[in-house]
Design a protein around this motif. Structure first.
Motif, PDB file in Angstrom:
ATOM      1  N   CYS B  66     -22.507   6.248   6.727  1.00 46.05           N
ATOM      2  CA  CYS B  66     -21.294   6.662   6.014  1.00 46.05           C
ATOM      3  C   CYS B  66     -20.062   5.949   6.588  1.00 46.05           C
ATOM      4  O   CYS B  66     -19.716   6.123   7.750  1.00 46.05           O
ATOM      5  CB  CYS B  66     -21.101   8.174   6.108  1.00 46.05           C
ATOM      6  SG  CYS B  66     -19.618   8.736   5.249  1.00 46.05           S
ATOM      7  N   GLU B  68     -16.992   6.451   5.935  1.00 49.96           N
ATOM      8  CA  GLU B  68     -15.794   7.300   6.019  1.00 49.96           C
ATOM      9  C   GLU B  68     -15.981   8.478   6.967  1.00 49.96           C
ATOM     10  O   GLU B  68     -15.149   9.385   6.997  1.00 49.96           O
ATOM     11  CB  GLU B  68     -15.446   7.824   4.618  1.00 49.96           C
ATOM     12  CG  GLU B  68     -15.207   6.738   3.584  1.00 49.96           C
ATOM     13  CD  GLU B  68     -13.983   5.877   3.907  1.00 49.96           C
ATOM     14  OE1 GLU B  68     -12.980   6.431   4.385  1.00 49.96           O
ATOM     15  OE2 GLU B  68     -14.065   4.645   3.693  1.00 49.96           O
ATOM     16  N   LYS B  85     -13.501  13.660   2.491  1.00 49.72           N
ATOM     17  CA  LYS B  85     -13.541  12.292   3.029  1.00 49.72           C
ATOM     18  C   LYS B  85     -14.458  11.370   2.215  1.00 49.72           C
ATOM     19  O   LYS B  85     -14.341  10.149   2.293  1.00 49.72           O
ATOM     20  CB  LYS B  85     -14.053  12.314   4.478  1.00 49.72           C
ATOM     21  CG  LYS B  85     -13.049  12.861   5.488  1.00 49.72           C
ATOM     22  CD  LYS B  85     -13.588  12.652   6.883  1.00 49.72           C
ATOM     23  CE  LYS B  85     -12.664  13.239   7.927  1.00 49.72           C
ATOM     24  NZ  LYS B  85     -13.374  13.386   9.210  1.00 49.72           N
ATOM     25  N   CYS B  86     -15.368  11.955   1.480  1.00 50.34           N
ATOM     26  CA  CYS B  86     -16.390  11.159   0.778  1.00 50.34           C
ATOM     27  C   CYS B  86     -15.778  10.343  -0.352  1.00 50.34           C
ATOM     28  O   CYS B  86     -14.985  10.858  -1.147  1.00 50.34           O
ATOM     29  CB  CYS B  86     -17.460  12.093   0.222  1.00 50.34           C
ATOM     30  SG  CYS B  86     -18.674  11.266  -0.811  1.00 50.34           S
ATOM     31  N   ILE B  87     -16.165   9.057  -0.402  1.00 44.65           N
ATOM     32  CA  ILE B  87     -15.663   8.204  -1.488  1.00 44.65           C
ATOM     33  C   ILE B  87     -16.756   7.887  -2.522  1.00 44.65           C
ATOM     34  O   ILE B  87     -16.565   7.081  -3.420  1.00 44.65           O
ATOM     35  CB  ILE B  87     -15.077   6.881  -0.922  1.00 44.65           C
ATOM     36  CG1 ILE B  87     -16.122   6.157  -0.056  1.00 44.65           C
ATOM     37  CG2 ILE B  87     -13.797   7.158  -0.128  1.00 44.65           C
ATOM     38  CD1 ILE B  87     -15.758   4.725   0.293  1.00 44.65           C
TER      39      ILE B  87
END
Lengths: 589, 134
Positions: B66, B68, B85-87
């Motif tokens: 990950c 991010e 926070k996840c894109i």
């Protein structure tokens, strides 16, 4: 009343096979008034299929529907298929489980209507936002329905959340009792939906889930869901869970109600060998469930077989078994060899035939040959009770139809007997071959008057058995008809929700109301019962308009000759029952 | 104690998917495709079922993949997702060889197991259970 839930259910997908077009309509009008499942299917049938339609013509439609409880509650696991039957030319319904119901619901539809016919072979992939029309040229002619599934599994995507409905050779060749295989081992078996697929050049329908819907009253839902879940794991489903429906072989044989050698007896000397107990002990290899069902009634046997031409080369095949196919291809044909029985079952599965109709047709052919009414010029084979190898060949002949005799047999036992004779032992009610019970008169009355001539219309075979076990006298025929109609009316509610009938003792008017109301419905028990009657009468009305008259029905003489646990059946009793039915239903439809 | 979902015996699985329905329902949804646990067949039900769910690795590749740091390594094993926070890049999906993470097409964020054990409560055949990380 919140509308979100019913709105998600009310989306009806329309597909036109000729124009290769599709669209979605909001049919809250239908789902509001008729709930879902069979209730909605009946109305869609009214809209789609004109009176006098040729069941194998483009004017017939295929309707699939699910209901408000579909796979949200345990054992609400079935899909209704409605269509005009090519077996008897009337409105027909067939039910199947597997993953069909969850796939349709979570693809975002309450019902799917397939109209018209394709010029060339086609299969459909139905996804939440689109329908793909795929050229089925490479699949047409693949005679095993199992193989078709194996191919489509690799090319369609959606593993784990899809349903694959398809036909085998029997559907392509328009055998009037061809089935539609669902996943593996489940079927829209009865009434010839496979032939309707075939007539539309529709080889398969793949449905892939992808949508999720907010549960309206989560707290109430969780409470009632858990209550029902616990019940589905209790004693009410134990029989289906343990030995499965095959448990009936012994219990029916003991009381003399297991159809044997074309319904000439209710006792089969080989019953032990093909009993649920024996099958579990020797061949049961796995148990499988429909989506949302903890019971797992689907029993799979493994048969291991050495190749004749090569020593130590083996194959192992899996075949599902249930009471009805065991009766139809087993006791009713004098088969007690388990291995042979499964080879026959496998042939029926592969070709995509209905096991009950096939078994009954072959039983009539065997007896007709035995009596010299027909000869081997017709059958091409020396059909004999118990000779499974020859029956496997005969099953193939029903599909490939090498002569006029098998062409007739592919139309159903009634048509074949009309042409060749032996109608008195051609077991069919309104041209539909019966499920396996010689329990007593109530069962046969229910086959005559039931809206789909199925043992599941009202479960009257169980009413007979209760009378027998309690040593009670037969009710007056008028009373019997009322009882049968009342049960059938209630089952319309279950079939609209759509709940598996193996859960019929679990779902009560009370908990159904709670289950529905957690989804923002506002139902009372009375309203449910009323709706059941309304749907029931609607179905009977349609059949009357299509020409059905119970009193004009041909009743096979055989049922009056073979003793049942309740004694020999009186013709007068049945006649009075049918006349009563004609009066009650005739007046109210 | 830290817990994780354990597959006790996949051979007992009958494919009812009640675990999947339960996992979706935990989030308030009816459906199958938001479930963090999946039941699939390796080519036909006669061959039985495969249960796919996060096994709470001690050193989870998904978290390392990950960019991010939206996937935190949980003490004792497993991961915790911080959706803010996840894109939605899907690197975690690529990294997990057992296929236990998928992107939810509706949110474009990974669907991850939170080791709550709700699914196991609805497993009628003793296939899965919540157990302490040993």
């Amino acid at each position: 009343m919140g509308r979100d839930w019913i709105r998600t259910l009310s989306r009806v997908l329309y597909i036109d096979l000729a124009k290769k077009s599709y669209w979605v309509e909001n049919r809250e009008d239908l789902f509001e008034e008729w709930l879902g499942g069979i209730g909605v299917a009946v109305k869609l049938y009214e809209e789609e299929v004109p009176r006098g339609a040729d069941p194998l013509g483009p004017e017939n439609a295929i309707i699939f529907s699910v209901g408000p409880l579909t796979t949200i509650y345990p054992m609400a696991s079935k899909t209704i298929a409605a269509f005009k039957s090519p077996l008897n030319n009337y409105f027909a319904e067939s039910h199947a489980g597997g993953r069909s119901a969850s796939a349709i619901r979570f693809a975002g539809y309450g019902a799917i209507v397939i109209r018209n016919a394709s010029e060339r072979p086609v299969y459909l992939i139905i996804e939440p936002e689109r329908v793909r029309f795929r050229d089925a040229g490479a699949l047409w002619g693949v005679r095993s329905a199992e193989t078709v599934g194996r191919i489509l599994r690799e090319v369609t995507g959606g593993a784990g959340v899809r349903s694959i409905l398809r036909i085998g050779g029997a559907g392509e060749r328009l055998v009037r009792y061809a089935s539609v295989m669902v996943e593996t081992f489940r079927h829209f078996g009865r009434m010839g939906l496979g032939a309707v697929f075939g007539s539309k050049k529709l080889k398969a329908v793949v449905i892939i889930a992808g949508k999720n819907f907010r549960i309206p009253k989560l707290k109430e839902y969780r409470e009632i869901h858990r209550e029902i879940y616990e019940l589905t794991r209790g004693p009410g489903t134990k029989k289906y869970h343990d030995l499965g429906t095959a448990a009936n072989i012994i219990s029916l044989n003991v009381i003399g109600a297991l159809p044997t050698r074309n319904f000439s007896s209710g006792r089969f000397e080989g019953a032990e060998e093909i009993s649920g107990e024996k099958l579990a002990e020797t061949m049961l290899a796995r148990r499988v469930a429909c989506v949302a069902c903890p019971v797992a009634c689907i029993h799979l046997a493994a048969i291991r077989e050495e190749y004749e031409d090569e020593k130590f080369l083996y194959k192992t095949e899996f075949i599902s078994y249930d009471y009805e196919p065991i009766y139809a291809l087993g006791s009713n044909l004098g088969i007690s060899d388990r291995f042979g029985l499964f080879k026959m079952l496998k042939a029926v599965e592969d070709w995509g035939l209905d096991a009950i109709s096939t078994g009954v047709a072959l039983a009539w052919a065997t007896e007709a040959l035995e009596r010299g009414i027909i000869s081997e010029n017709e059958t091409l084979l020396h059909l004999r009770w118990g000779d499974w190898k020859t029956y496997v060949e005969a099953i193939k002949n029903i599909v490939t139809q090498p002569n006029e005799f098998y062409q007739a047999l592919a139309l159903g036992v009634e048509e074949a007997a009309k042409k060749y004779g032996g109608e008195e032992f051609a077991l069919a009610f309104n041209r539909v071959e019966p499920a396996g019970y010689v329990t007593g008169p109530l069962y046969f009355i229910s086959l005559a008057v039931g809206s789909r001539h199925s043992h599941l219309d009202s479960g009257a075979y169980s009413m007979d058995q209760k009378l027998f076990s309690k040593g009670e006298k037969l009710p007056a025929p008028e009373e019997a008809v009322e009882k049968i109609a009342e049960e059938e009316a209630w089952r319309q509610v279950l079939n609209s929700l759509v709940i598996c009938l193996f859960a019929r003792a679990i779902y009560t008017p009370d908990n159904i109301c709670n289950a529905l109301n957690a989804l923002d419905y506002d139902f009372t028990q009375d309203a449910l019962r009323e709706l059941g009657w309304k749907i029931y009468l609607e179905k009977q009305r349609i059949k009357r308009e299509e020409g059905f008259r119970p009193t004009e029905l041909r009743l096979p003489e055989r049922i009056f000759q073979t003793p049942t646990p309740l004694g020999k059946i009186s013709k007068e009793y049945i006649q009075r029952a049918l006349e009563t039915f004609e009066k009650i239903i005739g007046n109210s439809t | 104690m830290v817990k994780r979902l354990a597959i006790l015996d996949a051979n007992r699985c009958v494919g009812c998917q009640l675990c999947m329905l339960a996992c979706s329902e935990r989030l308030g949804y009816a459906g199958l495709t938001k479930s963090a646990i999946r039941i699939v067949t390796p080519g036909g039900v006669e061959r039985g079922f495969t249960v796919i769910v996060c096994r709470a690795c001690r050193d989870p590749p998904c978290a390392r993949a990950c960019p991010e740091a939206a996937l935190k390594v949980r003490q004792g094993g497993g991961i915790l997702l911080d959706p803010s926070k996840c894109i939605g890049c899907g690197h975690c999906v690529e990294a997990c060889d057992i296929g236990a993470i998928r992107l939810d097409p509706e949110t474009n964020k990974p669907i991850t197991c939170i080791y709550c054990g709700y699914c196991a409560e609805f497993c009628p055949h003793g296939v899965i259970a919540l157990e302490e990380v040993g």
